[in-house]
Motif scaffolding. Structure first.
Motif, PDB file in Angstrom:
ATOM      1  N   GLY A  83       2.737  -2.990   3.040  1.00  0.00           N
ATOM      2  CA  GLY A  83       3.699  -2.244   3.844  1.00  0.00           C
ATOM      3  C   GLY A  83       4.984  -1.966   3.098  1.00  0.00           C
ATOM      4  O   GLY A  83       5.231  -2.476   2.014  1.00  0.00           O
ATOM      5  N   LEU A 119       8.721  -0.336   8.139  1.00  0.00           N
ATOM      6  CA  LEU A 119       8.622  -1.399   9.141  1.00  0.00           C
ATOM      7  C   LEU A 119       9.868  -1.426  10.015  1.00  0.00           C
ATOM      8  O   LEU A 119       9.778  -1.438  11.248  1.00  0.00           O
ATOM      9  N   GLU A 172       2.396  -1.285  11.295  1.00  0.00           N
ATOM     10  CA  GLU A 172       3.344  -1.552  10.201  1.00  0.00           C
ATOM     11  C   GLU A 172       3.469  -3.053   9.938  1.00  0.00           C
ATOM     12  O   GLU A 172       3.559  -3.471   8.792  1.00  0.00           O
TER      13      GLU A 172
END
Length: 138
Positions: free
Chosen positions: A15, A20, A6
């Motif tokens: 991303g 994340l 991530e």
């Protein structure tokens, strides 16, 4: 997807911030003990930069070893605490006197990520971008 993947996706501008943060909160992170000690107070290694205390955290022992090497301290033992990212920001950060965040894999130029003390990452009471009720009272 794991946290390192991530981070890579986010750094490549592909991303998603929510994914994340979710991976960060679910990840088991390795946080070195301060000065490599296993003293009774259990202090965690951190540094202050820009008025923010940054806890060092690593996704695996290899990432922590790269950090030790970069510091010229690879020859000593590095005791650490294994802790969920969520617990680090929800339980440890609030215990700090002042703003605190988490620096993940800081020795990895292309794989590091900072999780600053802002709303959505740390509890609102610890976030530098959230006004407290007492601040708004005249």
């Amino acid at each position: 997807m794991e946290l390192t993947a991530e981070i890579a996706a986010f750094r490549a501008e592909a991303g998603d911030p929510g994914r994340l943060l979710g991976e960060f909160r679910r990840a088991v992170l390795l946080v070195p003990r301060s000065a490599g000690s296993v003293d009774s107070d259990g202090a965690l290694m951190s540094a202050v930069s820009g008025g923010i205390r940054w806890f060092y955290a690593f996704t695996d022992e290899e990432a922590m070893a790269r950090f030790a090497e970069a510091r010229g301290e690879a020859s000593r033992e590095w005791p650490y605490l294994a802790i969920l990212g969520a617990r680090l920001v929800d339980a440890v950060v609030p215990e700090v006197d002042g703003p605190a965040g988490v620096a993940v894999n800081v020795a990895d130029t292309d794989g590091s990520m900072m999780f600053p003390p802002v709303a959505g990452i740390v509890p609102d009471a610890c976030a530098v971008d959230v006004e407290t009720e007492s601040a708004g009272v005249a």
